[in-house]
Structures are given as C-alpha cells and as structure tokens.
Scaffold this active site. Structure first.
Site, PDB file in Angstrom:
ATOM      1  N   LYS A  63       0.542  -0.418  21.507  1.00 10.23           N
ATOM      2  CA  LYS A  63      -0.883  -0.386  21.834  1.00 10.23           C
ATOM      3  C   LYS A  63      -1.194   0.647  22.921  1.00 10.23           C
ATOM      4  O   LYS A  63      -2.314   1.133  23.015  1.00 10.23           O
ATOM      5  CB  LYS A  63      -1.361  -1.771  22.287  1.00 10.23           C
ATOM      6  CG  LYS A  63      -1.006  -2.938  21.360  1.00 10.23           C
ATOM      7  CD  LYS A  63      -1.626  -2.813  19.997  1.00 10.23           C
ATOM      8  CE  LYS A  63      -1.729  -4.137  19.238  1.00 10.23           C
ATOM      9  NZ  LYS A  63      -0.469  -4.681  18.716  1.00 10.23           N
TER      10      LYS A  63
HETATM   11  C1  PLP Z   1      -0.224  -5.412  17.511  1.00 10.53           C
HETATM   12  C2  PLP Z   1       1.191  -5.442  17.097  1.00 10.53           C
HETATM   13  C3  PLP Z   1       1.563  -5.377  15.743  1.00 10.53           C
HETATM   14  C4  PLP Z   1       0.545  -5.369  14.622  1.00 10.53           C
HETATM   15  O1  PLP Z   1      -0.201  -4.173  14.581  1.00 10.53           O
HETATM   16  P1  PLP Z   1      -1.648  -4.145  13.878  1.00 10.53           P
HETATM   17  O2  PLP Z   1      -2.189  -2.810  14.154  1.00 10.53           O
HETATM   18  O3  PLP Z   1      -2.436  -5.249  14.508  1.00 10.53           O
HETATM   19  O4  PLP Z   1      -1.411  -4.391  12.422  1.00 10.53           O
HETATM   20  C5  PLP Z   1       2.922  -5.303  15.440  1.00 10.53           C
HETATM   21  N1  PLP Z   1       3.867  -5.332  16.416  1.00 10.53           N
HETATM   22  C6  PLP Z   1       3.536  -5.415  17.720  1.00 10.53           C
HETATM   23  C7  PLP Z   1       4.619  -5.445  18.732  1.00 10.53           C
HETATM   24  C8  PLP Z   1       2.198  -5.467  18.113  1.00 10.53           C
HETATM   25  O5  PLP Z   1       1.888  -5.543  19.414  1.00 10.53           O
END
Ligand code: PLP
Length: 501
Positions: free
Chosen positions: A110
């Site tokens: 993120k």
């Molecule tokens: C948010 C997240 C996901 C999923 O990603 P999306 O974009 O919501 O599909 C997978 N792995 C981790 C570690 C995350 O933080």
C-alpha cells in the site's frame, strides 16, 4: 483527461476525480480511455529509475498535472523506500520472479501509492482551487490504514480517519495504526469485519445529507482506498517497471508477454495489472489468488458474485474481504463501458448481496484472468515449501499467491515467465509465520520476531521491531452503525477546539 464514473457521472479532470475519491452516484471513476505505451517507450524506460518510470506512466493519466511537478512528487515519495526502488524484482528460478512491493515505510505494498497520494491530493487541491479542508476516510483490512496514516500525518488542511475491523487485523498491523502520532490522525476500531467498515464509509459518500453536513463543517470528503483513482493509478506503474526490469536484465525480449500472480482482496492491485495490459503492456495471464474467502474464484468460474456465504478469518487478514469494490471497474470494461448496466447490477447487489454476469462474457472479455484459491493448510504449505526450496521467507498473503502459482504450473504447460506480486513483509505476521516455519507457536509477537530472526537470519524491519517501545494512543472501538456520527463528532470537536483557542 476526462473521467467517468462506472455509474455514469462525468468529471472533467484527474485532479477533481482524485479530490472526490468516490463519485456521488456511488460509482468509481475511470479514465475515458486508456493511453497507450508502445515497445519503444518500454525500451526507453530501461534507462529510468523507479520514480521516473512512475511519473511517466502517471503523466499519461494525470494530464492536468505538470510533468515536472509529477516527477518531483514521485521522487519525494519513492525516496521513502529502501534504495528509492518501490518495486525491486527478485529472481526465484528461470521461470519465476517476485516483485517485492514492501520496502516502504509501513512494509506493505500500500505504501507504493500512499506515499504519493498526499502529494497528488495537495496538488489537486491547489489546481482545483478548493477552499475546503480535505477529510480522508479510510476503511482498512490492515495495511491501507497504516500506510495512509503515515502518508497523511500532519499534512496541512487534511484530517484522516481510519476505520479497521477491531478483531480482523494482525497484532502488528493494529499496533502500527494505534501508535501513530499526528495532530490530524484518528484511528477507530469497528466491531465487525472489513466489509462492514467499507460499506459504512461508502454510505457516507453516497448520502447527500451527510456530505452536506461535512461540507458545512469546512471539509470535503476524499478516500485513500483503492476506490480513489489517485490510489490506483500509481499501482499501474509497477507492472510496467517489472516488465522493464525483465527486459533490461535480458530475461525476456521486449514484446514477449509475461504472467502476473496477484493476491487479491479489494481487487485494486490486480485491476492495476489489467489496466497496464490495456495500455499495451505485453501480458499473457493474470492469476488471481484468493484465500478461503474465495468469492472471486467462484465469480470467474460461474459469473455469480454472491456474498451470502461464510466469512473466514484467515492468516492473510488483508485479503479477508467479500465485497471487492474494484470489481465494479472490471465489470464496466467487460460490459462495453455501459453505466446503465453497472447501475442495474449494483442496485441488485445492494438488495440481495448478489449479482450475475453471463459467464461467456467473462470468458470472452476477461479471458486473461484465471482465479485460484488456497485454504489455510495449502497456504501454510506454500510458505513452508518456498522457504525450504529457496530460503526465501514469504508473508502469508504472498504465500497465497505462490500457492496459486504452484497450482497453475501443475495444471498448465505454460512457458511464459511469471512475476509473483509480493505484498507484505513477513514480520507483519510474526506469530503465524513462525508457527508455519518451525511448527512452534509463540503468543508474544515480539518474541516471535526474535525467534523468526534466529531461525532464518533475516532481520525484521526496524519500524516493526521497535513498535514495542511506542505507546498505544488510539483505542476507540465502535459499532458499525456509529461510523457516521463518529465522523461528524470528530469534525465538531476540531471546530470547537479551534473556537476555544
Ligand atoms: C491489501 C492487500 C492485499 C489485497 O490487495 P487488493 O488491492 O485489496 O486486492 C493483498 N496482500 C496484502 C498484504 C495487502 O495488504
């Protein structure tokens, strides 16, 4: 470039789309068309560093942003990553590579978008000439929350409120959020799961009366979730960067398609890969990897998206999601970009928690996707075996992706090189990872970190190891029905505090 909501509303600039986050009709903004990147431009990208690659991709979408300003924003954002590279590629064997997206400030992917989003929003506020402050509402399944808090802490004229499922995130994820310092940060637990948090937040955006109340308190709403175009667009860049890295290290010839494997939750990350393909990136298959909350696996097989099912709490909590918001953007593409279609599907969904798309449309229009899922045992096995084979420690979310990859290569005879998207540092989930690796359970997260370091020789990031020294500041927990009033009361309190000063 103009943007259009998946439910029809038009908006004139990328700045306006980023400022608003979610359209007032409840839909998600998408660009009116996909700019193209050809082989020559990919060739040229070999010479660029990550920030330059990102600003090049972003400049195609954010046409109302000055290109030099964009470059500067990307340079500042990605300077917060180890080696200023937000997406290093690690070779696993001749066919498989990992793209490590977790070298940013909060050790999850993120960060790639959320280190940049505050700059984009600040720029958009200026170019759109708003006199309102920005209120960022966030629903998090664990990782978005801290990344958004880090990005927006003490950003002027901005307030951020993060809602997380109180019992639905890892201990480290929770601690990361609860210890955040900043005059403008609010972190609130919800008795419920991520879907409850996301639905409550989206409800606020959709309710004109609440939006008006918030405006009268001096704020305009925006979102740091992947429903915001400003969050999604930066994620497209790393798919190009991965490809460019494989070209420049002579792993592939420019033009040769590759596969990506993406662990999914809200469907933002894998959607960014799909958008990269639409822009001309040579992509063969996109593997969707789900945990036991395998609603997307069923959808791609049957065309039926049905949330009336059991919700599982797993060792990959950031993927414990049944309402994947960004799927709406894919539905928009595969239904000829017809907003009336989407509006109909989504009102069915609001009523029954269910909708259906003819499966032949999925096959014809979204044939690049293949969906897999793994339960807790299979995920654990993938994590264990991957360490055994390559001495590489996966986090449980990336282990779900690796499990999908193992299934794929066992089933399909596909010589295409594959990039597995690695989304978090394993030390965000130390007890579970230690348990899988050594078959011993350690309840205390920080003891588990030390044992894992001893067992593997891989050091934990300082920002995680040092969480035990920080004081827990944010301890509020509320019911999902109280979300709206909580938001309003936070804004009231800020305004009252100002008056009494
Ligand atoms: C948010 C997240 C996901 C999923 O990603 P999306 O974009 O919501 O599909 C997978 N792995 C981790 C570690 C995350 O933080």
């Amino acid at each position: 470039m103009e943007y259009i909501s998946t439910r029809g509303e038009k908006i004139l600039s990328s700045g306006a789309a980023i400022l608003k986050g979610l359209a007032s009709d409840g839909g998600l903004y998408v660009p009116v068309s996909f700019p193209q990147i050809d082989a020559l431009e990919i060739e040229k990208m070999c010479e660029l560093d990550y920030a330059e690659r990102a600003s090049l991709i972003l400049s195609k979408f954010l046409t109302d942003f000055d290109i030099f300003d964009l470059k500067e924003m990307c340079a500042k954002a990605y300077a917060k990553f180890e080696n200023a590279d937000a997406a290093p590629i690690v070779k696993v064997d001749d066919d498989a590579f990992l793209m490590e997206l977790w070298h940013g400030p909060t050790s999850a992917f993120k960060d790639v978008a959320l280190t940049l989003l505050p700059y984009l929003l600040t720029y958009a506020r200026q170019s759109e000439g708003t006199n309102k402050k920005t209120l960022i509402l966030v629903a998090t399944s664990g990782d978005t929350g801290k990344a958004a808090l880090e990005g927006f802490a003490d950003v002027p004229d901005t307030e951020i409120i993060v809602f997380y499922p109180s019992d639905g995130v890892s201990e480290m994820q929770k601690l990361q959020m609860q210890t955040t310092v900043g005059k403008n940060v609010n972190v609130i637990g919800i008795n419920g799961n991520f879907d409850d948090a996301q639905t409550a937040v989206k409800q606020i955006f959709k309710d004109p009366a609440t939006v008006e109340q918030i405006e009268s308190l001096g704020y305009s709403l925006s979102s740091a979730n992947s429903i915001n175009w400003g969050r999604l667009a930066p994620q497209i860049a790393y798919y190009f960067s991965a490809y460019v890295d494989l070209v420049s290290s002579n792993e592939i010839k420019n033009g040769t398609p590759i596969n990506f494997v993406v662990p999914v939750g809200n469907f933002g990350n894998v959607l960014a890969a799909y958008y990269a393909k639409k822009m001309g990136l040579p992509v063969n298959k996109l593997l969707i990897a789900s945990n036991s909350n395998n609603i997307l696996t069923d959808f791609f097989k049957t065309g039926i998206y049905d949330t009336n099912r059991k919700f599982f709490k797993t060792i990959s909590p950031s993927m414990d999601i049944l309402i994947s918001s960004n799927l709406e953007r894919l539905l928009f593409e595969i239904s000829n970009r017809d907003p009336s279609n989407i509006t109909k599907l989504m009102s069915e969904f609001d009523m029954y928690g269910l909708y259906e798309v003819p499966v032949n449309i999925i096959d014809e229009e979204a044939g690049e996707f293949i969906a897999y899922w793994s339960d807790e045992d299979e995920t654990s096995e993938a994590l264990y075996n991957f360490y055994d084979m390559f001495e590489y420690l996966l986090d449980p979310h990336t282990a779900v992706a690796v499990a999908a990859y193992f299934n794929y290569i066992a089933e399909e005879d596909d010589p295409t090189k594959t990039v597995i998207v690695s989304t978090a540092n394993p030390y965000k989930f130390p007890q579970d990872v230690l348990n899988i690796l050594t078959r011993r359970y350690e309840k205390d997260a920080f003891k588990a970190i030390r044992k894992l370091e001893l067992a593997t020789g891989i050091p934990a990031p300082d920002t995680i190891a040092e969480l035990s020294d920080l004081s827990v500041i944010h301890t509020d927990v509320i019911n999902k029905s109280e979300v709206k009033n909580k938001v309003l009361s936070i804004l009231h309190n800020i305004n009252n505090a100002k008056e009494s000063n």
